[in-house]
Design a protein around this motif. Structure first.
Motif, mmCIF file in Angstrom:
data_model
loop_
_atom_site.group_PDB
_atom_site.id
_atom_site.type_symbol
_atom_site.label_atom_id
_atom_site.label_comp_id
_atom_site.label_asym_id
_atom_site.label_seq_id
_atom_site.Cartn_x
_atom_site.Cartn_y
_atom_site.Cartn_z
ATOM 1 N N LYS A 140 0.796 -1.625 0.006
ATOM 2 C CA LYS A 140 0.036 -0.237 0.345
ATOM 3 C C LYS A 140 0.889 1.479 -0.136
ATOM 4 C CE LYS A 140 -3.071 2.296 2.579
ATOM 5 N NZ LYS A 140 -2.101 3.678 3.100
ATOM 6 N N GLY A 170 0.252 5.334 0.505
ATOM 7 C CA GLY A 170 -0.482 6.743 0.459
ATOM 8 C C GLY A 170 -1.755 6.333 0.968
ATOM 9 N N LYS A 171 -2.682 7.125 1.164
ATOM 10 C CA LYS A 171 -4.199 6.932 2.299
ATOM 11 C C LYS A 171 -4.854 6.790 1.788
ATOM 12 C CE LYS A 171 -7.299 10.277 5.155
ATOM 13 N NZ LYS A 171 -8.476 10.116 4.059
ATOM 14 N N ASN A 172 -5.779 5.665 1.820
ATOM 15 C CA ASN A 172 -7.095 5.493 1.442
ATOM 16 C C ASN A 172 -7.591 6.756 0.244
ATOM 17 O OD1 ASN A 172 -6.053 2.460 2.674
ATOM 18 N ND2 ASN A 172 -8.100 1.784 2.917
ATOM 19 N N ARG A 173 -8.555 5.544 -0.567
ATOM 20 C CA ARG A 173 -8.872 7.106 -1.486
ATOM 21 C C ARG A 173 -10.551 6.434 -0.695
ATOM 22 N NH1 ARG A 173 -7.973 9.647 -6.020
ATOM 23 N NH2 ARG A 173 -9.817 10.163 -5.685
ATOM 24 N N LEU A 174 -10.499 4.782 -0.367
ATOM 25 C CA LEU A 174 -11.966 4.239 0.270
ATOM 26 C C LEU A 174 -11.621 4.170 1.373
ATOM 27 C CD1 LEU A 174 -15.362 3.995 -0.860
ATOM 28 C CD2 LEU A 174 -14.076 1.476 -1.610
ATOM 29 N N HIS A 175 -12.626 3.772 2.591
ATOM 30 C CA HIS A 175 -12.295 3.046 3.829
ATOM 31 C C HIS A 175 -13.774 2.672 4.286
ATOM 32 C CE1 HIS A 175 -12.945 7.053 5.637
ATOM 33 N NE2 HIS A 175 -13.160 6.461 6.688
ATOM 34 N N ASN A 196 -4.107 -0.762 5.578
ATOM 35 C CA ASN A 196 -5.371 0.061 4.812
ATOM 36 C C ASN A 196 -6.428 0.207 5.900
ATOM 37 O OD1 ASN A 196 -5.230 -1.049 2.339
ATOM 38 N ND2 ASN A 196 -5.710 -3.106 3.270
ATOM 39 N N GLU A 197 -5.953 2.138 6.096
ATOM 40 C CA GLU A 197 -7.104 2.861 7.253
ATOM 41 C C GLU A 197 -8.853 2.650 7.469
ATOM 42 O OE1 GLU A 197 -5.926 4.632 4.835
ATOM 43 O OE2 GLU A 197 -3.810 5.310 5.461
#
Length: 120
Positions: A59, A61-66, A108-109
């Motif tokens: 992974k 970067g920050k998730n675009r969907l969580h 994954n956030e």
């Protein structure tokens, strides 16, 4: 034409391990498993499910969907999830928010919300 949400796909370095983590989080079961995907769900008839598919990269970067989880007791649920292998995450949420941001074992956030009154 009717449409429904069937599954949410999750890229994973280790699909079997990540699927089992989320099955424990959601009290779901592994519905199918092969080298190309691992599917979990509440049962075979309940949608949507989560499908974990292998990817070679980690992974970035920050998730675009969580996912947002709505427990009866936020503090108890955060403690349970940490014991299952989740980790706390800082995505810039600040100290005064009502949710807790965690990461699954692959980073994954996801959020654990304060208790919500769900519609009947």
């Amino acid at each position: 034409m009717a449409v429904s949400l069937y599954q949410i796909a999750v890229d994973a370095h280790d699909p079997a391990q990540l699927a089992r983590f989320w099955a424990r989080v959601l009290d779901w079961q592994v519905l199918s498993e092969d080298p190309e995907e691992v599917v979990i769900g509440a049962d075979e008839r309940t949608l949507p499910g989560l499908v974990f598919m292998p990817v070679p990269e980690g992974k970035a970067g920050k998730n675009r969907l969580h996912l947002d989880l709505a427990p009866d007791d936020q503090a108890a649920e955060v403690a349970r999830l940490l014991a299952l292998g989740a980790r706390r995450a800082d995505v810039g949420q600040g100290p005064d928010v009502s949710w807790t941001v965690l990461m699954d074992p692959e980073g994954n956030e996801f959020c654990v919300l304060t208790p919500k009154k769900l519609p009947a």
